[in-house]
Design a protein around this motif. Structure first.
Motif, mmCIF file in Angstrom:
data_model
loop_
_atom_site.group_PDB
_atom_site.id
_atom_site.type_symbol
_atom_site.label_atom_id
_atom_site.label_comp_id
_atom_site.label_asym_id
_atom_site.label_seq_id
_atom_site.Cartn_x
_atom_site.Cartn_y
_atom_site.Cartn_z
ATOM 1 N N VAL A 53 0.858 -1.184 0.000
ATOM 2 C CA VAL A 53 0.000 0.000 0.000
ATOM 3 C C VAL A 53 0.892 1.230 0.000
ATOM 4 C CG1 VAL A 53 -1.713 1.323 1.323
ATOM 5 C CG2 VAL A 53 -1.848 -1.185 1.251
ATOM 6 N N GLN A 54 0.521 2.215 -0.773
ATOM 7 C CA GLN A 54 1.194 3.509 -0.727
ATOM 8 C C GLN A 54 0.351 4.402 0.182
ATOM 9 O OE1 GLN A 54 2.440 5.145 -4.520
ATOM 10 N NE2 GLN A 54 2.578 3.087 -5.390
ATOM 11 N N TRP A 55 0.841 4.629 1.381
ATOM 12 C CA TRP A 55 0.123 5.385 2.402
ATOM 13 C C TRP A 55 0.308 6.888 2.189
ATOM 14 C CZ3 TRP A 55 -3.039 2.489 5.243
ATOM 15 C CH2 TRP A 55 -2.747 1.125 5.375
ATOM 16 N N GLY A 56 -0.650 7.664 2.644
ATOM 17 C CA GLY A 56 -0.557 9.117 2.567
ATOM 18 C C GLY A 56 -0.712 9.657 1.157
ATOM 19 N N CYS A 57 -1.396 8.918 0.301
ATOM 20 C CA CYS A 57 -1.601 9.319 -1.104
ATOM 21 C C CYS A 57 -3.081 9.589 -1.341
ATOM 22 C CB CYS A 57 -1.138 8.223 -2.051
ATOM 23 S SG CYS A 57 0.631 7.936 -2.026
ATOM 24 N N ALA A 58 -3.416 10.843 -1.543
ATOM 25 C CA ALA A 58 -4.809 11.222 -1.793
ATOM 26 C C ALA A 58 -5.041 11.382 -3.288
ATOM 27 C CB ALA A 58 -5.130 12.526 -1.074
ATOM 28 N N VAL A 59 -6.072 10.745 -3.797
ATOM 29 C CA VAL A 59 -6.453 10.906 -5.192
ATOM 30 C C VAL A 59 -7.353 12.132 -5.265
ATOM 31 C CG1 VAL A 59 -7.628 9.867 -7.164
ATOM 32 C CG2 VAL A 59 -6.276 8.432 -5.619
ATOM 33 N N GLU A 60 -6.919 13.119 -6.027
ATOM 34 C CA GLU A 60 -7.669 14.375 -6.136
ATOM 35 C C GLU A 60 -8.596 14.420 -7.328
ATOM 36 O OE1 GLU A 60 -5.033 17.735 -6.091
ATOM 37 O OE2 GLU A 60 -5.225 17.873 -3.912
ATOM 38 N N GLU A 61 -8.209 13.727 -8.404
ATOM 39 C CA GLU A 61 -9.003 13.817 -9.628
ATOM 40 C C GLU A 61 -8.818 12.551 -10.445
ATOM 41 O OE1 GLU A 61 -9.715 17.172 -13.026
ATOM 42 O OE2 GLU A 61 -7.623 16.648 -12.603
ATOM 43 N N LEU A 62 -9.898 12.155 -11.117
ATOM 44 C CA LEU A 62 -9.865 11.030 -12.044
ATOM 45 C C LEU A 62 -10.455 11.512 -13.361
ATOM 46 C CD1 LEU A 62 -11.295 8.354 -9.608
ATOM 47 C CD2 LEU A 62 -8.936 8.481 -10.402
ATOM 48 N N VAL A 63 -9.736 11.250 -14.446
ATOM 49 C CA VAL A 63 -10.180 11.703 -15.759
ATOM 50 C C VAL A 63 -10.122 10.525 -16.724
ATOM 51 C CG1 VAL A 63 -9.691 13.265 -17.688
ATOM 52 C CG2 VAL A 63 -9.309 14.035 -15.332
ATOM 53 N N ASP A 64 -11.233 10.274 -17.435
ATOM 54 C CA ASP A 64 -11.248 9.241 -18.465
ATOM 55 C C ASP A 64 -10.308 9.617 -19.593
ATOM 56 O OD1 ASP A 64 -13.086 7.370 -17.450
ATOM 57 O OD2 ASP A 64 -14.780 8.562 -18.136
ATOM 58 N N THR A 65 -9.558 8.635 -20.068
ATOM 59 C CA THR A 65 -8.700 8.818 -21.228
ATOM 60 C C THR A 65 -8.990 7.684 -22.207
ATOM 61 O OG1 THR A 65 -6.868 7.462 -20.420
ATOM 62 C CG2 THR A 65 -6.890 9.787 -19.740
ATOM 63 N N LYS A 66 -8.423 7.760 -23.391
ATOM 64 C CA LYS A 66 -8.663 6.692 -24.372
ATOM 65 C C LYS A 66 -8.076 5.350 -23.922
ATOM 66 C CE LYS A 66 -4.764 7.825 -27.408
ATOM 67 N NZ LYS A 66 -3.995 6.622 -27.500
ATOM 68 N N ASP A 67 -7.104 5.398 -23.013
ATOM 69 C CA ASP A 67 -6.453 4.176 -22.540
ATOM 70 C C ASP A 67 -6.876 3.758 -21.135
ATOM 71 O OD1 ASP A 67 -4.878 3.968 -24.892
ATOM 72 O OD2 ASP A 67 -3.519 5.491 -24.088
ATOM 73 N N GLY A 68 -7.841 4.433 -20.545
ATOM 74 C CA GLY A 68 -8.273 4.097 -19.193
ATOM 75 C C GLY A 68 -8.611 5.337 -18.396
ATOM 76 N N VAL A 69 -7.889 5.529 -17.295
ATOM 77 C CA VAL A 69 -8.160 6.651 -16.396
ATOM 78 C C VAL A 69 -6.834 7.259 -15.947
ATOM 79 C CG1 VAL A 69 -9.171 7.321 -14.168
ATOM 80 C CG2 VAL A 69 -10.293 5.585 -15.566
ATOM 81 N N ARG A 70 -6.799 8.587 -15.915
ATOM 82 C CA ARG A 70 -5.639 9.305 -15.377
ATOM 83 C C ARG A 70 -6.015 9.815 -13.995
ATOM 84 N NH1 ARG A 70 -5.241 13.096 -18.945
ATOM 85 N NH2 ARG A 70 -6.240 14.697 -17.692
ATOM 86 N N ALA A 71 -5.224 9.432 -13.016
ATOM 87 C CA ALA A 71 -5.459 9.842 -11.628
ATOM 88 C C ALA A 71 -4.416 10.866 -11.224
ATOM 89 C CB ALA A 71 -5.387 8.638 -10.697
ATOM 90 N N THR A 72 -4.878 11.957 -10.628
ATOM 91 C CA THR A 72 -3.964 12.935 -10.042
ATOM 92 C C THR A 72 -3.871 12.612 -8.567
ATOM 93 O OG1 THR A 72 -4.627 14.597 -11.655
ATOM 94 C CG2 THR A 72 -3.502 15.382 -9.669
ATOM 95 N N VAL A 73 -2.643 12.355 -8.105
ATOM 96 C CA VAL A 73 -2.403 11.886 -6.743
ATOM 97 C C VAL A 73 -1.484 12.880 -6.032
ATOM 98 C CG1 VAL A 73 -1.457 9.997 -5.355
ATOM 99 C CG2 VAL A 73 -2.609 9.502 -7.522
ATOM 100 N N VAL A 74 -1.822 13.159 -4.775
ATOM 101 C CA VAL A 74 -0.999 14.059 -3.975
ATOM 102 C C VAL A 74 -0.502 13.315 -2.744
ATOM 103 C CG1 VAL A 74 -0.982 16.189 -2.634
ATOM 104 C CG2 VAL A 74 -2.284 16.078 -4.758
ATOM 105 N N ARG A 75 0.813 13.427 -2.524
ATOM 106 C CA ARG A 75 1.444 12.867 -1.324
ATOM 107 C C ARG A 75 2.314 13.971 -0.747
ATOM 108 N NH1 ARG A 75 4.693 7.464 -1.717
ATOM 109 N NH2 ARG A 75 3.511 6.517 -0.058
#
Length: 179
Positions: A120-142
């Motif tokens: 597990v990567q602790w202390g990682c908050a996902v701020e945004e998820l965006v659909d892309t042609k290849d899946g999903v792009r997640a913006t993560v802040v640690r």
């Protein structure tokens, strides 16, 4: 960073799924916004069917040894029994409710994930998820660091206020309570 599977949330659901995937040879990225596992309990019961589903992970023996088996459960109003439920006749080897604090359950599941080669990567908050042609792009802040993870699949194991569910447009018809 690229991954096949991004799991948002390291509670029991995220840990169990991460273990299943790791055992199948898929290494998921598991993100948890908390810096460490909880040391408090948000749930106290594991049902028979849940234990059956956890059997392949090899954690049931440990869960059962740490918990308290209840073959009868009553809901009371002071000294008056409102409802009494019996579990002894359930057609399962887990014919009881298993009382076990969620933080203990999570600790045992995390050990199973680690044994399967996951983490597990602790202390990682996902701020945004965006659909892309290849899946999903997640913006993560640690902390002060912001990064992007591209995932073929994203799994929401991030609780009642799930960013994953919300982003996917999946409603929540349940209710919350103050405690």
């Amino acid at each position: 960073m690229n991954t096949d599977v991004l799991i948002v949330g390291a509670g029991p659901t995220g840990l169990a799924l991460g273990t299943v995937l790791a055992r199948a040879g898929v290494t998921p990225v598991i993100l948890e916004k908390l810096a460490t596992g909880q040391n408090t309990s948000r749930a106290a019961v594991i049902h028979a069917h849940t234990l059956e589903m956890l059997e392949p992970l090899g954690v049931c023996e440990r869960l059962v040894s740490e918990g308290l088996k209840l073959d009868t459960f009553s809901i009371r109003d002071r000294d008056r029994v409102l409802v009494r439920m019996g579990f002894a006749a359930l057609p399962t080897r887990y014919a009881y409710l298993l009382m076990l604090q969620q933080n203990v359950t999570e600790k045992i599941l995390l050990e199973g994930l680690t044994q399967a080669g996951g983490s597990v990567q602790w202390g990682c908050a996902v701020e945004e998820l965006v659909d892309t042609k290849d899946g999903v792009r997640a913006t993560v802040v640690r902390g002060d660091v912001r990064q992007t993870i591209q995932a073929r699949y994203v799994v929401g194991a991030d609780g009642m206020r799930s960013l994953v569910r919300e982003t996917a447009g999946i409603g929540f018809t349940g209710a919350s309570y103050e405690e």
